[in-house]
Design an enzyme around this catalytic site. Structure first.
Site, mmCIF file in Angstrom:
data_model
loop_
_atom_site.group_PDB
_atom_site.id
_atom_site.type_symbol
_atom_site.label_atom_id
_atom_site.label_comp_id
_atom_site.label_asym_id
_atom_site.label_seq_id
_atom_site.Cartn_x
_atom_site.Cartn_y
_atom_site.Cartn_z
ATOM 1 N N PHE A 181 -26.096 95.140 38.915
ATOM 2 C CA PHE A 181 -25.743 96.251 38.033
ATOM 3 C C PHE A 181 -26.622 97.453 38.394
ATOM 4 O O PHE A 181 -27.821 97.300 38.612
ATOM 5 C CB PHE A 181 -25.998 95.819 36.585
ATOM 6 C CG PHE A 181 -25.441 96.741 35.553
ATOM 7 C CD1 PHE A 181 -24.101 96.671 35.171
ATOM 8 C CD2 PHE A 181 -26.243 97.677 34.934
ATOM 9 C CE1 PHE A 181 -23.590 97.515 34.197
ATOM 10 C CE2 PHE A 181 -25.738 98.525 33.963
ATOM 11 C CZ PHE A 181 -24.407 98.445 33.594
ATOM 12 N N ASP A 207 -31.554 88.528 35.831
ATOM 13 C CA ASP A 207 -30.922 89.302 34.771
ATOM 14 C C ASP A 207 -29.805 88.435 34.199
ATOM 15 O O ASP A 207 -28.862 88.060 34.913
ATOM 16 C CB ASP A 207 -30.380 90.615 35.361
ATOM 17 C CG ASP A 207 -29.755 91.511 34.300
ATOM 18 O OD1 ASP A 207 -29.186 90.971 33.324
ATOM 19 O OD2 ASP A 207 -29.801 92.739 34.463
ATOM 20 N N TYR A 215 -26.258 92.455 23.140
ATOM 21 C CA TYR A 215 -25.071 93.044 22.511
ATOM 22 C C TYR A 215 -23.786 92.610 23.189
ATOM 23 O O TYR A 215 -22.708 93.012 22.790
ATOM 24 C CB TYR A 215 -25.167 94.585 22.506
ATOM 25 C CG TYR A 215 -25.553 95.190 23.835
ATOM 26 C CD1 TYR A 215 -24.621 95.356 24.843
ATOM 27 C CD2 TYR A 215 -26.866 95.566 24.079
ATOM 28 C CE1 TYR A 215 -24.973 95.889 26.062
ATOM 29 C CE2 TYR A 215 -27.244 96.102 25.302
ATOM 30 C CZ TYR A 215 -26.291 96.260 26.291
ATOM 31 O OH TYR A 215 -26.665 96.769 27.504
ATOM 32 N N ARG A 217 -11.268 94.071 33.734
ATOM 33 C CA ARG A 217 -12.163 92.975 33.319
ATOM 34 C C ARG A 217 -11.734 92.395 31.980
ATOM 35 O O ARG A 217 -11.431 93.134 31.050
ATOM 36 C CB ARG A 217 -13.584 93.522 33.089
ATOM 37 C CG ARG A 217 -14.420 93.691 34.261
ATOM 38 C CD ARG A 217 -15.892 93.825 33.906
ATOM 39 N NE ARG A 217 -16.211 94.627 32.724
ATOM 40 C CZ ARG A 217 -17.434 94.867 32.283
ATOM 41 N NH1 ARG A 217 -18.461 94.334 32.919
ATOM 42 N NH2 ARG A 217 -17.659 95.602 31.225
HETATM 43 C C1 LIG Z 1 -25.131 95.486 30.530
HETATM 44 C C2 LIG Z 1 -26.130 95.364 31.617
HETATM 45 C C3 LIG Z 1 -27.331 96.105 31.590
HETATM 46 C C4 LIG Z 1 -27.551 97.133 30.516
HETATM 47 O O1 LIG Z 1 -28.864 97.556 30.402
HETATM 48 P P1 LIG Z 1 -29.315 98.361 29.101
HETATM 49 O O2 LIG Z 1 -30.683 98.805 29.382
HETATM 50 O O3 LIG Z 1 -29.209 97.388 27.945
HETATM 51 O O4 LIG Z 1 -28.358 99.483 28.886
HETATM 52 C C5 LIG Z 1 -28.268 95.857 32.569
HETATM 53 N N1 LIG Z 1 -28.030 94.951 33.559
HETATM 54 C C6 LIG Z 1 -26.882 94.253 33.623
HETATM 55 C C7 LIG Z 1 -26.658 93.267 34.707
HETATM 56 C C8 LIG Z 1 -25.892 94.458 32.664
HETATM 57 O O5 LIG Z 1 -24.747 93.801 32.744
#
Ligand SMILES: *Cc1c(COP(=O)(O)O)cnc(C)c1O
Length: 397
Positions: free
Chosen positions: A113, A184, A209, A356
């Protein structure tokens, strides 16, 4: 056995909506509004500042962290809560690099991500020690581990395709190469069984969330392997990660264990909502979630393959290699998703061409899957997506 009729009834979903976007924002649990109201009215309203002690606000990150630990295979006392996942990734990577001072490569993959990669880039720039972020294709990760690699930074389940890495195998390979492993778990926590302790991974972090339904802005979690938690040096040395925050000492001394990864004041309201959302998970076995997720996903893949030949499966066809989402490719993916949403079937779109669909067994069953297949078939057969209003891009996709 998990009672999925009971878990379905624990959510306040709008009538007639098929919700296949819990991989991005989980729906509202029935108990959340009442819990938030209680914290506002009875705790903040009546107890005022004494609620930090009397209502347990200050201890909530450890207490809630232990509840998440049960779902990701981590013992109580190894997870704490706070901030956002981006921040937790920064903290984990900073601590990981400090454990391997002689090495200069952070290894990640092209399916990661963007925020994970951006946080790594920002940290490496700030360190000014000549570190390199090396990004390889997901299949090439194991082969790219070497004695240059300080940290392996991976997202377990790919946010676009749902492809799932072999966490145990890659963690072992990282250890054999002398690198620390940082996972992650954004699309894993509450989605697939995870054995954090068993994997031997040094660090993990995730958001709450998505499949955990903690609500928009819910705090992230971070895990530190217990044998390291008393020695790592926090890069974000906040006062609530101090050994004695209320001694107000001029110099930082880290708190014992994973609590040192706390930074500042916890988001009390969000933590309370998340806590209420975690009540739904009491009595839920991750093995049951997985079995149902696979059955529902397979039904969806087969149904779409039969009814919508223009959609190409973007997820691994083998459910063993997939998380709890199914993705398809189509050049008009954005408009197709908008047409589906207009029919009450909510999925989402990820650039450039991914449709998705998150499969969250807590509130999705075969009836919802069949309705989604029918709606998709109808949208595709009549090109119902090809209307101007479905092509207009909103800011959040
Ligand atoms: C949703 C997601 C995030 C989001 O990070 P935030 O700091 O909570 O906005 C980070 N990494 C991955 C792999 C995600 O899917």
């Amino acid at each position: 056995m998990t009672d999925f009729a009971a878990t379905r009834a624990a959510f306040d979903l709008p009538e007639g909506v098929v919700y296949l976007d819990g991989n991005s924002l989980g729906p509202l649990p029935q108990g959340a509004a009442e819990r938030a109201a209680t914290v506002l009215r009875d705790e903040w309203g009546r107890m005022l500042i004494t609620a930090w002690n009397r209502a347990g606000w200050m201890a909530a990150p450890a207490r809630v962290g232990a509840r998440i630990g049960r779902l990701v295979g981590a013992a109580p006392g190894t997870i704490t809560m706070g901030d956002t996942l981006s921040v937790k990734i920064f903290q984990a990577l900073a601590a990981g690099l400090a454990l391997r001072p002689g090495r200069r490569v952070v290894l990640s993959d092209s399916g990661n991500f963007p925020t994970d990669l951006y946080m790594a880039q920002g940290l490496l720039r700030m360190l000014r020690q000549g570190h390199e972020l090396r990004i390889v294709p997901p299949e090439a990760v194991a082969g790219a581990l070497s004695d240059e690699v300080a940290a392996l930074l991976l997202t377990h389940v790919d946010y676009r395709t749902g492809r799932m890495h072999d966490m145990a195998g890659l963690t072992r390979a990282a250890r054999d190469a002398g690198a620390v492993a940082i996972w992650d778990l954004a699309h894993s926590a509450g989605a697939v069984p995870v054995d954090l302790a068993g994997s031997g991974a040094e660090f993990a972090a995730g958001c709450t969330y998505k499949y955990l339904n903690g609500g928009p802005g819910a705090p992230a979690f971070i895990y530190v392997r217990p044998d390291l938690a008393d020695t790592i040096e926090p890069a974000l040395a906040g006062w609530l990660g101090h050994a004695a925050p209320f001694a107000f000492e001029p110099d930082y001394r880290p708190a014992p264990g994973v609590e040192r990864m706390r930074v500042g004041t916890p988001p009390v309201l969000q933590m309370a909502v998340l806590d209420a959302a975690l009540d739904v998970w009491d009595g839920v076995a991750m093995a049951d979630i997985r079995a149902r997720s696979v059955a529902l996903s397979e039904r969806f893949v087969a149904g779409v393959a039969a009814a919508c030949p223009a959609l190409t499966l973007a997820s691994p066809p083998d459910p063993v290699a997939r998380g709890s989402q199914v993705s398809f490719r189509h050049e008009n993916g954005y408009a197709i998703i908008q047409a589906l949403i207009a029919r009450g079937v909510i999925g989402d779109f990820r650039a450039p061409d991914i449709l998705r669909f998150g499969i969250a067994p807590l509130y999705v069953g075969t009836a919802e899957i069949d309705r989604a297949i029918d709606a998709l078939a109808e949208v595709m057969a009549r090109a119902a997506w090809d209307r101007p209003e479905f092509h207009a891009r909103a800011a959040v996709t």
